[in-house]
Design an enzyme around this catalytic site. Sequence first.
Site, PDB file in Angstrom:
ATOM      1  N   LEU A  14       0.836  -1.205   0.000  1.00  0.00           N
ATOM      2  CA  LEU A  14       0.000   0.000   0.000  1.00  0.00           C
ATOM      3  C   LEU A  14       0.872   1.257   0.000  1.00  0.00           C
ATOM      4  CD1 LEU A  14      -2.859   1.047   0.101  1.00  0.00           C
ATOM      5  CD2 LEU A  14      -2.925   0.554   2.541  1.00  0.00           C
ATOM      6  N   ASP A  34      10.292   3.166   6.976  1.00  0.00           N
ATOM      7  CA  ASP A  34       9.998   1.728   6.961  1.00  0.00           C
ATOM      8  C   ASP A  34      11.216   0.994   7.540  1.00  0.00           C
ATOM      9  OD1 ASP A  34       7.798  -0.040   4.999  1.00  0.00           O
ATOM     10  OD2 ASP A  34       9.435  -1.097   5.996  1.00  0.00           O
ATOM     11  N   ALA A  61      12.175  -1.710   6.324  1.00  0.00           N
ATOM     12  CA  ALA A  61      12.823  -2.240   5.102  1.00  0.00           C
ATOM     13  C   ALA A  61      13.228  -1.055   4.225  1.00  0.00           C
ATOM     14  CB  ALA A  61      11.845  -3.131   4.347  1.00  0.00           C
ATOM     15  N   LEU A 112       9.672   0.621  14.161  1.00  0.00           N
ATOM     16  CA  LEU A 112       8.717   1.364  14.999  1.00  0.00           C
ATOM     17  C   LEU A 112       9.088   1.273  16.480  1.00  0.00           C
ATOM     18  CD1 LEU A 112       5.349   0.262  13.313  1.00  0.00           C
ATOM     19  CD2 LEU A 112       6.286   2.593  13.311  1.00  0.00           C
ATOM     20  N   SER A 149      -8.309  -1.939   9.848  1.00  0.00           N
ATOM     21  CA  SER A 149      -8.593  -3.041   8.916  1.00  0.00           C
ATOM     22  C   SER A 149     -10.002  -3.579   9.100  1.00  0.00           C
ATOM     23  CB  SER A 149      -7.592  -4.173   9.176  1.00  0.00           C
ATOM     24  OG  SER A 149      -7.956  -5.334   8.457  1.00  0.00           O
ATOM     25  N   TYR A 189      -4.030 -10.000  14.850  1.00  0.00           N
ATOM     26  CA  TYR A 189      -3.841  -8.866  13.927  1.00  0.00           C
ATOM     27  C   TYR A 189      -5.034  -7.898  14.005  1.00  0.00           C
ATOM     28  CZ  TYR A 189      -4.138  -6.442   9.432  1.00  0.00           C
ATOM     29  OH  TYR A 189      -4.299  -5.489   8.456  1.00  0.00           O
ATOM     30  N   LYS A 216      -5.468  -3.872  15.532  1.00  0.00           N
ATOM     31  CA  LYS A 216      -6.071  -2.723  14.852  1.00  0.00           C
ATOM     32  C   LYS A 216      -7.181  -2.113  15.727  1.00  0.00           C
ATOM     33  CE  LYS A 216      -3.550  -2.926  11.124  1.00  0.00           C
ATOM     34  NZ  LYS A 216      -2.608  -1.852  10.761  1.00  0.00           N
ATOM     35  N   ARG A 240     -14.758 -12.545  -2.514  1.00  0.00           N
ATOM     36  CA  ARG A 240     -14.927 -11.727  -1.292  1.00  0.00           C
ATOM     37  C   ARG A 240     -14.472 -10.288  -1.528  1.00  0.00           C
ATOM     38  NH1 ARG A 240     -10.918 -10.698   2.429  1.00  0.00           N
ATOM     39  NH2 ARG A 240     -11.628  -9.915   4.449  1.00  0.00           N
TER      40      ARG A 240
END
Length: 269
Positions: free
Chosen positions: A16, A35, A37, A50, A109, A138, A142, A176
């Site tokens: 994203l 990030d 990465a 983070l 999410s 997960y 959120k 979906r």
Amino acid sequence: MPAPRTVLLTGAAGGLGTLMRGLLPSYGYELRLFDVAPVEGEPDAITADLGDREALRAAVRGTDAVIHLAGISLEASFDRILRANIEGTYNLYEAAREEGVRRIVFASSNHVIGHTPRPVPGDPPLPVGTTRRPDTFYGLSKSFGEDLAQLYWDKHGIETVSVRIGSCFAEPTSVRMLSLWLSPADGARLFHAALTAEDVGHTVVYGSSDNTRLWWDLTTARALGYEPRDDSEGYAAGLIAEQGELDPANPDHAHLGGHFVTDPPIWPR
Ligand code: NAI
Ligand code: 15L
């Protein structure tokens, strides 16, 4: 609030983040990238975890707003989710508080309400007030992020739009996703609206395109000024021919969260 210009994009190396790096500059934003990465082709991106509070504080310093995408984006062990999504999001909000950043757009999410039975044709769209029923650690992280956002608004005046993203990919790849798809272009429209709407306090919105098969209510997103232009329906015939319609007898199809609900749990470590 003056319109934000310099925006920190966490998770800039991810799927994203990569899509938004391509789309958001055309709205006039100057993006600062973050990030764990390396971000391909972006030598100035900040490469940090983070968990590194000093790096986060330096990253938010002087920005007008943050789009917080960084974190683990699928189910994982509780310990990994705890560090990246729960502690990591707390660290981000603390950095924003310390540096005076007033607006965050939080990538929540659909998995916050993943255990909700999937609406069937004829059902009303799910409102944002739907009881939260996370389908995974997960989704739970959120849900924590949304509560953290509420706390930082009530206690510190930091505004957040929590965007419960459906499925934001170049194209929907499952039946979906026909209901949950957020086209990248609509994603950029929604993030722009979330960055610029006045007086959002803490607002929760669903993040999807204007799909014919929509399961949820876009009223709070539209109230920010979001006007989706895409609809997944053009992909419907091909995906249904390939995969068949959603089957009420298939447990993977019974809930909004899809297979996240039925996947075996990943235990603590
Ligand atoms: P992704 O997994 O492709 O990208 C996440 C990025 O966060 C990665 O580049 C990763 O290196 C970075 N990251 C992970 N842990 C980190 C840490 N501890 N410190 C710094 N960076 C870290 O995920 P994607 O698809 O780009 O999603 C972005 C965000 O949007 C995620 O928070 C995800 O949960 C959320 N989301 C995405 C949806 C989608 O359809 N793509 C749907 C719902 C939510
Ligand atoms: C999410 O929250 C994930 O980050 C993304 O990779 C997709 O799995 C999406 O939900 C989905 O439900 O399709």
